[in-house]
Design a protein around this motif. Structure first.
Motif, PDB file in Angstrom:
ATOM      1  N   VAL A   1       0.835  -1.205   0.000  1.00 37.69           N
ATOM      2  CA  VAL A   1       0.000   0.000   0.000  1.00 37.69           C
ATOM      3  C   VAL A   1       0.870   1.255   0.000  1.00 37.69           C
ATOM      4  CG1 VAL A   1      -1.668   1.315   1.370  1.00 37.69           C
ATOM      5  CG2 VAL A   1      -1.978  -1.143   1.061  1.00 37.69           C
ATOM      6  N   GLU A   2       1.874   1.298   0.867  1.00 38.69           N
ATOM      7  CA  GLU A   2       2.760   2.468   0.925  1.00 38.69           C
ATOM      8  C   GLU A   2       3.451   2.704  -0.412  1.00 38.69           C
ATOM      9  OE1 GLU A   2       5.380   1.541   4.164  1.00 38.69           O
ATOM     10  OE2 GLU A   2       3.976   2.297   5.682  1.00 38.69           O
ATOM     11  N   THR A   3       3.933   1.634  -1.030  1.00 41.41           N
ATOM     12  CA  THR A   3       4.641   1.750  -2.309  1.00 41.41           C
ATOM     13  C   THR A   3       3.698   2.209  -3.414  1.00 41.41           C
ATOM     14  OG1 THR A   3       6.176   0.006  -1.623  1.00 41.41           O
ATOM     15  CG2 THR A   3       6.070   0.498  -3.975  1.00 41.41           C
ATOM     16  N   ALA A   4       2.501   1.623  -3.480  1.00 40.31           N
ATOM     17  CA  ALA A   4       1.546   1.971  -4.527  1.00 40.31           C
ATOM     18  C   ALA A   4       1.074   3.421  -4.399  1.00 40.31           C
ATOM     19  CB  ALA A   4       0.348   1.020  -4.481  1.00 40.31           C
ATOM     20  N   PHE A   5       0.667   3.801  -3.206  1.00 37.23           N
ATOM     21  CA  PHE A   5       0.190   5.173  -3.018  1.00 37.23           C
ATOM     22  C   PHE A   5       1.330   6.165  -3.202  1.00 37.23           C
ATOM     23  CE2 PHE A   5      -3.580   3.183  -1.502  1.00 37.23           C
ATOM     24  CZ  PHE A   5      -4.584   4.131  -1.553  1.00 37.23           C
ATOM     25  N   GLY A   6       2.523   5.816  -2.732  1.00 34.20           N
ATOM     26  CA  GLY A   6       3.677   6.689  -2.904  1.00 34.20           C
ATOM     27  C   GLY A   6       3.989   6.914  -4.379  1.00 34.20           C
ATOM     28  N   HIS A   7       3.879   5.863  -5.173  1.00 31.14           N
ATOM     29  CA  HIS A   7       4.136   5.991  -6.609  1.00 31.14           C
ATOM     30  C   HIS A   7       3.109   6.922  -7.260  1.00 31.14           C
ATOM     31  CE1 HIS A   7       5.677   4.954 -10.538  1.00 31.14           C
ATOM     32  NE2 HIS A   7       4.437   4.744 -10.938  1.00 31.14           N
ATOM     33  N   ALA A   8       1.890   6.890  -6.752  1.00 26.17           N
ATOM     34  CA  ALA A   8       0.833   7.762  -7.282  1.00 26.17           C
ATOM     35  C   ALA A   8       0.892   9.166  -6.679  1.00 26.17           C
ATOM     36  CB  ALA A   8      -0.537   7.143  -7.021  1.00 26.17           C
TER      37      ALA A   8
ATOM     38  N   LYS B   1      -4.546   8.803   4.177  1.00 26.44           N
ATOM     39  CA  LYS B   1      -5.744   9.609   3.925  1.00 26.44           C
ATOM     40  C   LYS B   1      -6.845   8.796   3.245  1.00 26.44           C
ATOM     41  CE  LYS B   1      -3.482  14.091   3.482  1.00 26.44           C
ATOM     42  NZ  LYS B   1      -3.243  15.242   2.590  1.00 26.44           N
ATOM     43  N   TYR B   2      -6.495   7.635   2.679  1.00 24.53           N
ATOM     44  CA  TYR B   2      -7.441   6.870   1.864  1.00 24.53           C
ATOM     45  C   TYR B   2      -7.737   5.455   2.371  1.00 24.53           C
ATOM     46  CZ  TYR B   2      -6.298  10.600  -1.361  1.00 24.53           C
ATOM     47  OH  TYR B   2      -6.115  11.834  -1.919  1.00 24.53           O
ATOM     48  N   VAL B   3      -6.902   4.950   3.256  1.00 25.48           N
ATOM     49  CA  VAL B   3      -7.031   3.554   3.689  1.00 25.48           C
ATOM     50  C   VAL B   3      -7.439   3.485   5.147  1.00 25.48           C
ATOM     51  CG1 VAL B   3      -5.794   1.362   3.976  1.00 25.48           C
ATOM     52  CG2 VAL B   3      -5.281   2.833   2.023  1.00 25.48           C
ATOM     53  N   ARG B   4      -8.441   2.670   5.399  1.00 26.53           N
ATOM     54  CA  ARG B   4      -8.862   2.391   6.781  1.00 26.53           C
ATOM     55  C   ARG B   4      -8.526   0.944   7.091  1.00 26.53           C
ATOM     56  NH1 ARG B   4     -14.717   3.739   6.261  1.00 26.53           N
ATOM     57  NH2 ARG B   4     -14.775   1.513   6.557  1.00 26.53           N
ATOM     58  N   VAL B   5      -8.064   0.681   8.292  1.00 28.52           N
ATOM     59  CA  VAL B   5      -7.788  -0.683   8.732  1.00 28.52           C
ATOM     60  C   VAL B   5      -8.978  -1.139   9.555  1.00 28.52           C
ATOM     61  CG1 VAL B   5      -6.255  -2.162  10.082  1.00 28.52           C
ATOM     62  CG2 VAL B   5      -5.299  -0.281   8.720  1.00 28.52           C
ATOM     63  N   ASP B   6      -9.599  -2.226   9.133  1.00 32.96           N
ATOM     64  CA  ASP B   6     -10.737  -2.792   9.849  1.00 32.96           C
ATOM     65  C   ASP B   6     -10.232  -3.958  10.681  1.00 32.96           C
ATOM     66  OD1 ASP B   6     -13.019  -4.101  10.745  1.00 32.96           O
ATOM     67  OD2 ASP B   6     -14.111  -3.728   8.878  1.00 32.96           O
ATOM     68  N   PRO B   7     -10.250  -3.835  12.010  1.00 33.53           N
ATOM     69  CA  PRO B   7      -9.747  -4.898  12.887  1.00 33.53           C
ATOM     70  C   PRO B   7     -10.418  -6.249  12.640  1.00 33.53           C
ATOM     71  CG  PRO B   7     -10.195  -2.915  14.160  1.00 33.53           C
ATOM     72  CD  PRO B   7     -10.721  -2.679  12.768  1.00 33.53           C
ATOM     73  N   ALA B   8     -11.617  -6.249  12.100  1.00 33.10           N
ATOM     74  CA  ALA B   8     -12.309  -7.507  11.828  1.00 33.10           C
ATOM     75  C   ALA B   8     -11.576  -8.346  10.782  1.00 33.10           C
ATOM     76  CB  ALA B   8     -13.740  -7.220  11.356  1.00 33.10           C
ATOM     77  N   PHE B   9     -10.746  -7.701   9.967  1.00 29.54           N
ATOM     78  CA  PHE B   9     -10.050  -8.424   8.908  1.00 29.54           C
ATOM     79  C   PHE B   9      -8.579  -8.687   9.207  1.00 29.54           C
ATOM     80  CE2 PHE B   9     -13.646  -6.430   6.750  1.00 29.54           C
ATOM     81  CZ  PHE B   9     -14.246  -7.576   6.237  1.00 29.54           C
ATOM     82  N   LEU B  10      -8.130  -8.344  10.405  1.00 25.67           N
ATOM     83  CA  LEU B  10      -6.752  -8.631  10.788  1.00 25.67           C
ATOM     84  C   LEU B  10      -6.619 -10.116  11.089  1.00 25.67           C
ATOM     85  CD1 LEU B  10      -5.946  -5.596  13.103  1.00 25.67           C
ATOM     86  CD2 LEU B  10      -5.293  -5.937  10.714  1.00 25.67           C
ATOM     87  N   ARG B  11      -5.450 -10.659  10.803  1.00 31.54           N
ATOM     88  CA  ARG B  11      -5.202 -12.078  11.079  1.00 31.54           C
ATOM     89  C   ARG B  11      -5.103 -12.300  12.585  1.00 31.54           C
ATOM     90  NH1 ARG B  11      -3.742 -15.379   6.915  1.00 31.54           N
ATOM     91  NH2 ARG B  11      -3.217 -14.359   4.968  1.00 31.54           N
TER      92      ARG B  11
END
Length: 83
Positions: free
Chosen positions: A9-16, A22-32
């Motif tokens: 994610v960091e690499t992709a957004f950084g390239h753009a 500002k665009y990504v939310r982490v949902d604890p329900a989907f954490l391993r």
């Protein structure tokens, strides 16, 4: 070299040129679950058994993917094309 989802994610957004936070939310329900500490893919077997080695770096691969998505979404790319 192993790369985490966060690194992708960091690499992709950084390239753009965007701040991923500002665009990504982490949902604890989907954490391993906690017992899965470290999962990695290993291309070493392909190298040993097939003589294969990657020709594109991780960063270049992500950049190629982002560039392809941006080109596909560009206004000129959709002009005159059927839905």
């Amino acid at each position: 070299v192993a790369h985490s989802v966060r690194q992708v994610v960091e690499t992709a957004f950084g390239h753009a040129g965007l701040d991923w936070q500002k665009y990504v939310r982490v949902d604890p329900a989907f954490l391993r679950p906690a017992e899965v500490d470290h999962l990695i893919g290993d291309a070493g077997k392909g190298a040993r058994m097939l003589g294969w080695t990657p020709s594109v770096t991780f960063e270049r691969l992500i950049a190629m993917m982002v560039d392809a998505d941006l080109a596909r979404l560009a206004p000129s790319a959709s002009a005159g094309s059927a839905p």
